[in-house]
Enzyme design. Structure first.
Site, PDB file in Angstrom:
ATOM      1  N   LYS A  88       6.259   5.249  11.812  1.00  0.00           N
ATOM      2  CA  LYS A  88       5.568   3.992  12.041  1.00  0.00           C
ATOM      3  C   LYS A  88       4.802   4.092  13.369  1.00  0.00           C
ATOM      4  CE  LYS A  88       6.981   1.466   8.522  1.00  0.00           C
ATOM      5  NZ  LYS A  88       6.054   0.851   7.559  1.00  0.00           N
TER       6      LYS A  88
ATOM      7  N   ASP B  66       2.370   6.050   8.973  1.00  0.00           N
ATOM      8  CA  ASP B  66       2.030   4.711   8.484  1.00  0.00           C
ATOM      9  C   ASP B  66       1.567   3.851   9.656  1.00  0.00           C
ATOM     10  OD1 ASP B  66       1.741   2.344   7.174  1.00  0.00           O
ATOM     11  OD2 ASP B  66       3.857   2.106   6.633  1.00  0.00           O
TER      12      ASP B  66
ATOM     13  N   GLU C 263      -1.304   6.526   6.112  1.00  0.00           N
ATOM     14  CA  GLU C 263      -1.175   5.304   5.322  1.00  0.00           C
ATOM     15  C   GLU C 263      -1.759   4.090   6.048  1.00  0.00           C
ATOM     16  OE1 GLU C 263       2.468   2.676   3.354  1.00  0.00           O
ATOM     17  OE2 GLU C 263       2.778   4.786   3.892  1.00  0.00           O
TER      18      GLU C 263
ATOM     19  N   ASP D 198      -1.663   0.915   1.267  1.00  0.00           N
ATOM     20  CA  ASP D 198      -0.456   0.120   1.080  1.00  0.00           C
ATOM     21  C   ASP D 198      -0.799  -1.362   1.033  1.00  0.00           C
ATOM     22  OD1 ASP D 198       1.953  -1.219   1.129  1.00  0.00           O
ATOM     23  OD2 ASP D 198       2.683  -0.313   2.966  1.00  0.00           O
TER      24      ASP D 198
ATOM     25  N   LYS E 104       4.528  -1.772  -4.045  1.00  0.00           N
ATOM     26  CA  LYS E 104       5.753  -2.461  -3.649  1.00  0.00           C
ATOM     27  C   LYS E 104       5.975  -3.650  -4.567  1.00  0.00           C
ATOM     28  CE  LYS E 104       5.449  -1.129   1.226  1.00  0.00           C
ATOM     29  NZ  LYS E 104       5.246  -1.592   2.620  1.00  0.00           N
TER      30      LYS E 104
END
Length: 369
Positions: free
Chosen positions: A163, A191, A218, A243, A267
């Site tokens: 992250k 990400d 991402e 995403d 998701k």
């Protein structure tokens, strides 16, 4: 089979350590657990983990939508009629994907129990035997992230999702520190959670990262900046994953038409549950785009639902469903054999919910019947 009652529990899942992404820090993870009971006595479990930055929903709003809009309309309906139920929910309220996901997941769980089959048998049958688990590294100082990665490698992990998304200079330092510590054989996915905002800022970072050997990058830009993703993808050799930019059919159609990504992160909380997630996977498969099942850091209930989708389609080449590993206490018993996950043959989601723990973690509760 008809739905008799829907119990809605707002809970706080305790994290072992804070979860930090570009836009927020979570000391604990709020969630909504749905208990659906049918007239024949079967129980199905569902979960909603809304996020203002991703699903466009608040926890309070999602709870209210479930209590006052969705649950009352579904009493007396057959939970096996997935297409019809989603049409009903869409007619009642626009969007609200996490709220709809909670209902959808509970329907798949109770239907699997009724038919005595795992949920993945309702979405295409078992394709994958097992998936490797990717450990997610929260944002921290470069040395701290490198140290944690090294510890996880010793535990058997072979891939990491980092992250980032604070600023380019510090983010590049974080990525380089982890790569230097774990070596070239370990997979690293980055990400940004929209944190680099636009394509020009992203390209500054990519000039430093081209030779580091990333699996993919991402969502570096804002969710609705599909054209920005197109520009980045054209100018780099690093594979691009979308995403936050893919929620439903409309976004997926634009991504496919513009060839805006190499991969998409589907998701259940963004798409509205298992049934609509499968539709997105079919679209991606026809366009030759690989898929990942991701999560909003969900309990064993939501995580298991995601795994059942991923295990049933060959287009899913990775999973990121590690919520239960991050909690000091969970309501369910989804089993991880780190660094792998293997689903059982138990019916429905295959998760047993501890209602004593559920009651302990519940902050507000209602029953609709």
């Amino acid at each position: 089979m008809k739905i008799k009652s829907i119990e809605i529990n707002c809970i706080e899942l305790p994290l072992i350590e804070p979860f930090i992404v570009s836009y927020a820090t979570y000391p604990n993870m709020p969630s909504i657990i749905v208990k659906m009971t049918t007239e024949c006595g079967l129980v199905g479990w569902g979960e909603a983990v809304p996020d203002e930055h991703v699903t466009g929903e608040t926890l309070e709003g999602t709870y209210a939508v479930l209590q006052h809009t969705l649950a009352p309309a579904l009493i007396g309906e057959n939970p096996m009629n997935f297409e019809q139920l989603h049409q009903m929910m869409d007619n009642l309220i626009y969007s609200a994907p996490a709220a709809k996901a909670a209902i959808d997941i509970a329907c798949f769980d109770v239907t699997g129990k009724k038919l005595q089959v795992p949920a993945y048998q309702l979405t295409g049958g078992r394709y994958h035997k097992k998936f490797p688990i990717t450990h997610v590294l929260s944002i921290a100082e470069p040395q701290a992230m490198a140290d944690e990665a090294a510890r996880r490698v010793e535990m058997g992990y072979r891939s990491f999702k980092m992250k980032v998304g604070r600023d380019v200079a510090s983010d590049v330092a974080r990525i380089k520190a982890v790569r230097e510590r774990v070596g070239d054989e370990i997979a690293i996915r980055v990400d940004v959670n929209q944190g680099w905002v636009n394509s020009s800022t992203t390209m500054q970072a990519l000039r430093e990262l081209e030779k580091i050997g990333l699996d993919w990058l991402e969502q570096p830009v804002r969710a609705d900046d599909i054209d920005g993703m197109v520009e980045i993808k054209e100018k780099t050799t690093i594979p691009m994953m979308i995403d936050e930019g893919v929620r439903g059919v409309c976004e997926m159609r634009e991504i496919i038409a513009k060839r805006a990504a190499d991969k998409v992160n589907i998701k259940l909380m963004k798409s509205g549950g298992i049934y609509p997630a499968m539709k997105l996977a079919h679209m991606a498969e026809m366009a030759g785009i690989e898929c990942q099942i991701g999560s909003m850091v969900e309990s064993s209930v939501g995580s298991a639902a995601g795994f059942h989708v991923a295990f049933s389609k060959k287009v899913f080449t990775s999973v990121e469903l590690t919520g239960p590993l991050k909690f000091s206490k969970d309501i369910g018993n989804l089993h991880y054999d780190v660094p792998f996950i293997e689903l059982t043959e138990k019916p429905g989601l295959g998760v047993d919910v501890d209602e004593v723990v559920l009651a302990e973690l519940t902050t507000i509760k209602c029953v609709v019947n």
